[in-house]
Design a protein around this motif. Structure first.
Motif, PDB file in Angstrom:
ATOM      1  N   MET A   1       0.959  -0.643   0.378  1.00 53.47           N
ATOM      2  CA  MET A   1      -0.280   0.356  -0.063  1.00 53.47           C
ATOM      3  C   MET A   1       1.212   1.214  -0.179  1.00 53.47           C
ATOM      4  O   MET A   1       1.788   1.272   0.428  1.00 53.47           O
ATOM      5  CB  MET A   1      -0.835   0.388   1.348  1.00 53.47           C
ATOM      6  CG  MET A   1      -2.520   1.053   1.383  1.00 53.47           C
ATOM      7  SD  MET A   1      -3.684   0.658   2.521  1.00 53.47           S
ATOM      8  CE  MET A   1      -3.919   2.392   2.960  1.00 53.47           C
ATOM      9  N   LEU A   2       0.824   2.138  -0.516  1.00 50.40           N
ATOM     10  CA  LEU A   2       1.227   3.410  -0.412  1.00 50.40           C
ATOM     11  C   LEU A   2       0.241   4.992  -0.668  1.00 50.40           C
ATOM     12  O   LEU A   2      -0.886   4.620  -0.956  1.00 50.40           O
ATOM     13  CB  LEU A   2       1.511   3.464  -2.175  1.00 50.40           C
ATOM     14  CG  LEU A   2       2.378   4.813  -2.181  1.00 50.40           C
ATOM     15  CD1 LEU A   2       4.213   4.372  -1.974  1.00 50.40           C
ATOM     16  CD2 LEU A   2       3.000   4.828  -3.282  1.00 50.40           C
ATOM     17  N   LYS A   3       0.527   5.975   0.276  1.00 49.55           N
ATOM     18  CA  LYS A   3       0.087   7.027   0.688  1.00 49.55           C
ATOM     19  C   LYS A   3       0.615   7.885   0.659  1.00 49.55           C
ATOM     20  O   LYS A   3       1.931   8.345   0.604  1.00 49.55           O
ATOM     21  CB  LYS A   3      -0.499   6.565   2.802  1.00 49.55           C
ATOM     22  CG  LYS A   3      -1.246   8.822   2.673  1.00 49.55           C
ATOM     23  CD  LYS A   3      -1.619   8.071   4.326  1.00 49.55           C
ATOM     24  CE  LYS A   3      -0.648   8.636   5.102  1.00 49.55           C
ATOM     25  NZ  LYS A   3      -1.037   9.068   6.716  1.00 49.55           N
ATOM     26  N   VAL A   4       0.277   9.158  -0.249  1.00 49.39           N
ATOM     27  CA  VAL A   4       0.946  10.436  -0.395  1.00 49.39           C
ATOM     28  C   VAL A   4      -0.434  11.760   0.120  1.00 49.39           C
ATOM     29  O   VAL A   4      -1.385  11.451   0.239  1.00 49.39           O
ATOM     30  CB  VAL A   4       0.405  11.017  -2.344  1.00 49.39           C
ATOM     31  CG1 VAL A   4       1.315  11.998  -2.943  1.00 49.39           C
ATOM     32  CG2 VAL A   4       1.025   9.264  -3.062  1.00 49.39           C
ATOM     33  N   THR A   5       0.539  12.223   1.071  1.00 46.90           N
ATOM     34  CA  THR A   5       0.222  13.247   0.827  1.00 46.90           C
ATOM     35  C   THR A   5       1.140  14.676   1.750  1.00 46.90           C
ATOM     36  O   THR A   5       2.335  14.998   0.649  1.00 46.90           O
ATOM     37  CB  THR A   5      -0.443  13.386   2.911  1.00 46.90           C
ATOM     38  OG1 THR A   5      -1.392  14.610   3.393  1.00 46.90           O
ATOM     39  CG2 THR A   5       0.288  12.867   4.157  1.00 46.90           C
ATOM     40  N   GLY A   6       0.917  15.800   2.467  1.00 51.38           N
ATOM     41  CA  GLY A   6       1.647  16.908   2.459  1.00 51.38           C
ATOM     42  C   GLY A   6       1.823  16.953   3.903  1.00 51.38           C
ATOM     43  O   GLY A   6       0.921  16.962   4.276  1.00 51.38           O
ATOM     44  N   TYR A   7       3.428  17.770   3.927  1.00 50.48           N
ATOM     45  CA  TYR A   7       3.864  17.650   5.027  1.00 50.48           C
ATOM     46  C   TYR A   7       4.228  19.463   5.043  1.00 50.48           C
ATOM     47  O   TYR A   7       4.354  19.683   4.714  1.00 50.48           O
ATOM     48  CB  TYR A   7       4.963  17.043   5.775  1.00 50.48           C
ATOM     49  CG  TYR A   7       4.825  16.445   7.209  1.00 50.48           C
ATOM     50  CD1 TYR A   7       3.848  16.707   8.764  1.00 50.48           C
ATOM     51  CD2 TYR A   7       6.099  17.817   7.416  1.00 50.48           C
ATOM     52  CE1 TYR A   7       4.929  16.776   9.754  1.00 50.48           C
ATOM     53  CE2 TYR A   7       6.447  18.040   8.990  1.00 50.48           C
ATOM     54  CZ  TYR A   7       5.666  17.959  10.072  1.00 50.48           C
ATOM     55  OH  TYR A   7       6.475  17.881  11.254  1.00 50.48           O
ATOM     56  N   SER A   8       4.022  20.030   6.946  1.00 51.74           N
ATOM     57  CA  SER A   8       3.644  21.232   6.546  1.00 51.74           C
ATOM     58  C   SER A   8       3.614  22.224   5.564  1.00 51.74           C
ATOM     59  O   SER A   8       2.867  21.709   4.651  1.00 51.74           O
ATOM     60  CB  SER A   8       5.462  21.069   7.111  1.00 51.74           C
ATOM     61  OG  SER A   8       5.607  22.963   7.446  1.00 51.74           O
ATOM     62  N   ASP A   9       4.385  23.369   5.178  1.00 49.87           N
ATOM     63  CA  ASP A   9       4.464  23.981   3.750  1.00 49.87           C
ATOM     64  C   ASP A   9       5.010  24.065   2.618  1.00 49.87           C
ATOM     65  O   ASP A   9       5.536  24.378   1.508  1.00 49.87           O
ATOM     66  CB  ASP A   9       4.947  25.399   3.666  1.00 49.87           C
ATOM     67  CG  ASP A   9       5.642  25.640   4.341  1.00 49.87           C
ATOM     68  OD1 ASP A   9       6.748  25.383   4.728  1.00 49.87           O
ATOM     69  OD2 ASP A   9       6.084  26.750   4.146  1.00 49.87           O
ATOM     70  N   ASP A  10       6.480  22.398   3.143  1.00 44.53           N
ATOM     71  CA  ASP A  10       7.443  22.316   2.227  1.00 44.53           C
ATOM     72  C   ASP A  10       7.818  20.646   1.386  1.00 44.53           C
ATOM     73  O   ASP A  10       8.555  20.728   0.780  1.00 44.53           O
ATOM     74  CB  ASP A  10       8.583  22.927   2.553  1.00 44.53           C
ATOM     75  CG  ASP A  10       8.828  22.639   3.920  1.00 44.53           C
ATOM     76  OD1 ASP A  10       8.176  22.001   4.120  1.00 44.53           O
ATOM     77  OD2 ASP A  10      10.354  22.550   4.233  1.00 44.53           O
TER      78      ASP A  10
END
Length: 94
Positions: A1-10
Motif C-alpha cells: 500500500m502507498l499513501k501520498v499527502t503533504g506535510y508542513s508547507d514544503d
C-alpha cells in the motif's frame, strides 16, 4: 500500500511500499507520476492545505480523501500494493 499527502508547507510525503519526500517549498505546483500510470497535480493552496488533483488514474489508484481547512489536514491519495516508483516534476505533456 502507498499513501501520498503533504506535510508542513514544503514537503510532499510518500509512505508505505516507498518511503520518501519531495521538498517543494514555494512551488507553484508539481506533477507526480506513478508506475501504475496515475498522475497527480500537487499544490499547497492559499488556505495552507496540500491539494492533490487526479489528472489520470492508474490501475493501482485506490482513493482520495479531501483535506479539511478547519481540521488542518491535507488531501490524502491511497494506492493498492504494487507501486514501484514515483517521480515529481514541473513539466507534463499528454
Amino acid at each position: 500500500m502507498l499513501k501520498v499527502t503533504g506535510y508542513s508547507d514544503d514537503n510532499i510525503e510518500i509512505d508505505g511500499d516507498i518511503r520518501d519526500e519531495f521538498d517543494r517549498y514555494n512551488s507553484d505546483g508539481d506533477y507526480l507520476a506513478f508506475s501504475d500510470g496515475t498522475v497527480l497535480f500537487a499544490k499547497y493552496d492559499d488556505n495552507g492545505i496540500w491539494r492533490f488533483t487526479v489528472i489520470a488514474k492508474g490501475n493501482l489508484y485506490d482513493s482520495k480523501v479531501d483535506g479539511d481547512v478547519m481540521a488542518d489536514t491535507a488531501d490524502v491519495i491511497n494506492f493498492k500494493d504494487g507501486i514501484k516508483w514515483v517521480v515529481c516534476g514541473k513539466d507534463f505533456t499528454k
